[in-house]
Each structure stands twice: as structure tokens, then as C-alpha cells.
Motif scaffolding. Structure first.
Motif, short mmCIF file in Angstrom:
data_model
loop_
_atom_site.label_atom_id
_atom_site.label_comp_id
_atom_site.label_asym_id
_atom_site.label_seq_id
_atom_site.Cartn_x
_atom_site.Cartn_y
_atom_site.Cartn_z
N ARG A 114 0.88 -1.28 -0.08
CA ARG A 114 0.02 0.09 0.02
C ARG A 114 1.00 1.05 -0.11
NH1 ARG A 114 -3.02 -0.19 5.02
NH2 ARG A 114 -1.16 -1.20 5.94
N ARG A 117 0.08 8.95 -2.48
CA ARG A 117 0.44 9.72 -3.66
C ARG A 117 0.76 11.12 -3.17
NH1 ARG A 117 -4.11 6.69 -5.71
NH2 ARG A 117 -3.40 5.19 -7.08
N THR A 121 -4.05 10.95 -1.88
CA THR A 121 -4.79 9.65 -1.99
C THR A 121 -3.88 8.35 -2.01
OG1 THR A 121 -4.01 9.64 -4.53
CG2 THR A 121 -5.96 10.89 -3.94
N THR A 122 -4.40 7.22 -1.99
CA THR A 122 -3.78 6.25 -1.60
C THR A 122 -3.80 5.03 -2.67
OG1 THR A 122 -5.47 5.21 -0.09
CG2 THR A 122 -3.83 6.53 0.90
N TRP A 123 -3.00 3.99 -2.57
CA TRP A 123 -3.17 2.99 -3.44
C TRP A 123 -2.76 1.70 -2.96
CZ3 TRP A 123 1.55 0.13 -3.96
CH2 TRP A 123 2.31 0.84 -3.62
N GLU A 124 -3.02 0.58 -3.48
CA GLU A 124 -2.94 -0.72 -2.86
C GLU A 124 -2.87 -1.73 -4.18
OE1 GLU A 124 -4.80 -4.00 0.14
OE2 GLU A 124 -5.45 -1.97 0.09
N THR A 125 -1.86 -2.58 -4.13
CA THR A 125 -1.54 -3.59 -5.05
C THR A 125 -1.99 -4.96 -4.69
OG1 THR A 125 0.76 -3.95 -4.37
CG2 THR A 125 0.32 -2.33 -6.30
#
Length: 125
Positions: A114, A117, A121-125
Motif C-alpha cells: 500500500r 501519492r 490519495t492512497t493505492w494498494e496492489t
């Protein structure tokens, strides 16, 4: 690291009891690691710094994984993190599912990671 990203990162850390921070040896990564520790305000079991290139990263990987924190937080350069992540997967009990990356590593695709940016904002793979 922008304040929006820092706030998002602290939010991802959430209610962790303790963390380990990993940084590249460059001044920006090290400063970001210190900012993360200060903003989170909880117990940092260790801060581990690694070089951009190394023969194996084994010593740093063991120091990073051994405290077995609730969360590992990484602020580094892509090249250094690629080598370190490879060594972590091969030689330790490190889990990408308990790891949060800063925006400099947003393109690092490894299942379970995780991150944040620059815009918060956030991201997860």
C-alpha cells in the motif's frame, strides 16, 4: 513529501503499536523518514537506511525485518528499494501486506503493498 501525503501516510499507519522506518541513504529519503516518525508520534522500533547499490542488502534487510513491527514504512529511491525488497523477500519474514510506501515508490508493483501519492490519495496492489 507534501503535507497531504504525510497525512495520508499517517492515516494508513493507523492504530499500529509500533513501526520500522526504512529509508534510502539520500538526504531527501532520510529527511522524509524523520518527518514520518515525528508526524506519527508512536513507537519507532528502528530506522534502517540502505545504500542505492549494495552487494546483497542482507545486513540491512535483517535489521529492517527483525523487530517484526505492526507496519513497515518505506521512503526510498526506486533503485535502492528494488534491491532491498528483493533481499527482504528472499531472506526474511518481511510481509508486503504490512508495508506502506511513499509516493516515490508508487510504481513498485508487489502484491499486498500500500502507499500514498503526493496529493494524499492512497493505492494498494
Amino acid at each position: 513529501m507534501r503535507s497531504d501525503e504525510l497525512a495520508a501516510l499517517v492515516s494508513l499507519i493507523g492504530p499500529a503499536r509500533h513501526i520500522v522506518i526504512g529509508t534510502a541513504a539520500d538526504p531527501v529519503s532520510r529527511a522524509d523518514g524523520a518527518r514520518i516518525a515525528a508526524a506519527w508520534g508512536g513507537l519507532v522500533l528502528a530506522t534502517v537506511t540502505w545504500p542505492e547499490t549494495a552487494a546483497s542488502w542482507l545486513r540491512q534487510a535483517r535489521r529492517f525485518a527483525t523487530p517484526d513491527p505492526d507496519i513497515w514504512v518505506v521512503t526510498a529511491t526506486p533503485a535502492g528499494w528494488a534491491g532491498m525488497a528483493h533481499r527482504l523477500r528472499l531472506s526474511t519474514s518481511w510481509s508486503p501486506h504490512r508495508t506502506i510506501l511513499t509516493s516515490a515508490l508508487a510504481d513498485f508493483a508487489l502484491p499486498g503493498l500500500r502507499g500514498t501519492r503526493p496529493d494524499g490519495t492512497t493505492w494498494e496492489t
